[in-house]
Write an enzyme that holds these catalytic residues in place. Structure first.
Site, PDB file in Angstrom:
ATOM      1  N   GLU A   1       8.114   1.496   4.116  1.00  0.00           N
ATOM      2  CA  GLU A   1       7.711   0.794   5.329  1.00  0.00           C
ATOM      3  C   GLU A   1       7.879  -0.698   5.120  1.00  0.00           C
ATOM      4  OE1 GLU A   1       3.442   0.683   6.255  1.00  0.00           O
ATOM      5  OE2 GLU A   1       3.942   0.784   8.389  1.00  0.00           O
TER       6      GLU A   1
ATOM      7  N   HIS B   1       0.857  -1.191   0.000  1.00  0.00           N
ATOM      8  CA  HIS B   1       0.000   0.000   0.000  1.00  0.00           C
ATOM      9  C   HIS B   1       0.888   1.234   0.000  1.00  0.00           C
ATOM     10  CE1 HIS B   1       0.842  -0.467   4.409  1.00  0.00           C
ATOM     11  NE2 HIS B   1       0.900   0.846   4.373  1.00  0.00           N
TER      12      HIS B   1
ATOM     13  N   TYR C   1       9.518   2.330   9.671  1.00  0.00           N
ATOM     14  CA  TYR C   1       9.644   3.327   8.609  1.00  0.00           C
ATOM     15  C   TYR C   1      11.130   3.636   8.441  1.00  0.00           C
ATOM     16  CZ  TYR C   1       4.658   4.762   8.854  1.00  0.00           C
ATOM     17  OH  TYR C   1       3.291   4.823   8.819  1.00  0.00           O
TER      18      TYR C   1
ATOM     19  N   HIS D   1       1.773  -0.134  14.951  1.00  0.00           N
ATOM     20  CA  HIS D   1       0.769   0.909  14.801  1.00  0.00           C
ATOM     21  C   HIS D   1      -0.474   0.540  15.616  1.00  0.00           C
ATOM     22  CE1 HIS D   1       2.846   2.813  11.506  1.00  0.00           C
ATOM     23  NE2 HIS D   1       2.623   1.870  10.632  1.00  0.00           N
TER      24      HIS D   1
ATOM     25  N   HIS E   1       4.875   7.340   2.341  1.00  0.00           N
ATOM     26  CA  HIS E   1       5.646   6.096   2.193  1.00  0.00           C
ATOM     27  C   HIS E   1       4.968   5.111   1.259  1.00  0.00           C
ATOM     28  CE1 HIS E   1       2.949   4.695   5.541  1.00  0.00           C
ATOM     29  NE2 HIS E   1       3.002   3.549   4.894  1.00  0.00           N
TER      30      HIS E   1
ATOM     31  N   HIS F   1      -5.752  -1.697   4.784  1.00  0.00           N
ATOM     32  CA  HIS F   1      -5.651  -0.578   3.841  1.00  0.00           C
ATOM     33  C   HIS F   1      -4.910  -0.988   2.578  1.00  0.00           C
ATOM     34  CE1 HIS F   1      -2.050  -0.533   6.195  1.00  0.00           C
ATOM     35  NE2 HIS F   1      -1.651   0.679   5.977  1.00  0.00           N
TER      36      HIS F   1
END
Lengths: 309, 103
Positions: free
Chosen positions: A267, A154, A257, A248, A216, A201
């Site tokens: 990431e 993503h 990151y 997260h 990112h 996501h």
């Protein structure tokens, strides 16, 4: 067929300041597989477990950032339908002919309200060998070379009008919103996580004054231990980390990151959860963004908000 | 290995930086109490500085979104892409200045 419409992230075309140094990084540190170079000088990569020809394309440029992010749609009729839906919605679209990118069919290109270029395409050559399709081994030597993610997963993009993006992605492109960050005081959305699948996501956006910025591009690993190994590999190669290893709160993914040699953040990500379009979106008040970003430390790292390309 | 004195004039900060490190490496190490970071790759522009005196060597390409050729000629550069060759006096232009100001 239950997966339809926009099926998944397809590729990211990333601008790099020094092509040779970047190719070295993407091939040997990140551990992607180089699959080709075109007449323009762009270099194509895929992750070891991906089947399509490319998921990351590097272009030498005088500034860092992202040229475009593309999604693969189910088939050609779907591409035609989405192009026509976009136009009906008032989005200007452009056709990029098949073959402009190596092994890639015709693309529909358009600009979204945050100023980023998004593309849709239906066809990309599969380069997976018979050894991966019949009686395959669970992994290959390439899975051990560098960080070696299984896929490009993503991206997170920064720009001003994320409300416009939310409307476009949910009303026209068939995405739904698993999680979002909201300003406690006025209810403004500060960041949104959007899915076209049952991943938490496939693309995310955060509100930022300048349009078209890259936060990112994320690469998926199969375990937290591999995220830690990615951290070791970064350190062994003098790659600067930004945040992590940590988890997260938002999406629950484990993460690091770090920055490519041109300063484009990437990431290495694992975990997250599977979600469904009927789920009520999870709300994070802006005052809890620190926990959303770095759950163990509950720390709002300044660089998360201010360092973009 | 040689070490040089880096004086950040407008932030009233001084630190020592080796010839092998970038000025930004030195600044990040020195920034006690202030969490600063940047992309370290010449891409994001948060560490843009103006060198007032002292010589340095450029260690890579800087994004033209943040450093024009005129900037380069005038000593307005990204701290993550220069290594000191002399004691340096500089002012901060980029976003990291705001973080210091809020210290």
């Amino acid at each position: 067929m239950t997966i339809s419409g926009v099926t998944r992230p397809g590729h990211a075309q990333i601008r790099v300041l020094d092509l040779d140094e970047s190719v070295e990084f993407y091939r040997n540190v990140l551990g992607l597989v180089e699959t080709g170079r075109d007449k323009q000088g762009r270099v194509y990569f895929k992750a070891w477990d991906e089947r399509d020809h490319n998921s990351v394309v590097l272009r030498q440029a005088d500034q860092a950032g992202i040229d475009h992010f593309a999604f693969k749609v189910l088939d050609k009729p779907t591409l035609e339908r989405l192009d026509s839906d976009l136009r009906a919605y008032g989005v200007k679209t452009e056709r990029i002919p098949a073959g402009e990118m190596l092994a890639t069919g015709e693309r529909v290109r358009f600009e979204i309200p945050t100023g980023h270029i998004i593309e849709l395409y239906a066809e990309k050559e599969q380069v997976v060998g018979q050894d991966r399709l019949v009686n395959p081994t669970p992994w290959t030597p390439q899975a051990e070379h560098g960080i070696a993610p299984v896929r490009m997963d993503h991206c997170l993009l920064y720009g001003p009008d994320i409300d416009g993006n939310l409307k476009l992605f949910t009303e026209v492109l068939g995405f739904y919103m698993p999680e979002y960050v909201e300003n406690d005081e006025d209810g403004t959305k500060i960041a949104i996580w959007l899915s076209c699948s049952n991943k938490s996501h496939d693309i995310a956006f955060a509100r930022y004054p300048e349009p078209g910025k890259l936060h990112h591009v994320s690469y998926f690993l199969e375990s937290w231990e591999k995220v830690l190994r990615a951290g070791d590999i970064c350190s062994m190669n003098n790659i600067k980390l930004d945040i992590g290893p940590t988890r997260h709160g938002i999406t629950r993914g484990t993460t690091i990151y770090a920055f490519d040699p041109s300063g484009n953040r990437f990431e290495t990500y694992s975990g997250g959860y599977q979600c469904y379009p009927d789920w009520t979106p999870i709300r994070w008040p802006l005052s809890e963004l620190g926990a959303g970003l770095d759950y163990p430390q509950r720390k709002l790292h300044e660089s998360f908000l201010s360092v973009v390309t | 290995m040689r070490h040089f004195k880096i004086n950040v004039s407008d932030l009233d900060v001084e630190f020592t930086c080796s010839e092998q490190d970038t000025v930004f490496d030195g600044l990040v190490r020195t920034s006690s109490g202030v969490i600063i970071n940047g992309c370290h790759g010449g891409g994001c522009g948060v560490c843009k500085i103006e060198v007032l005196s002292g010589s340095y060597e450029t260690s890579g390409t800087m994004s033209c979104a943040h450093v024009s050729s005129e900037d380069l000629a005038q000593g307005r550069v990204l701290a993550c892409k220069i290594r000191p060759r002399d004691d340096i006096v500089l002012n901060v232009i980029g976003k990291i200045k705001k973080l210091y100001a809020s210290k």
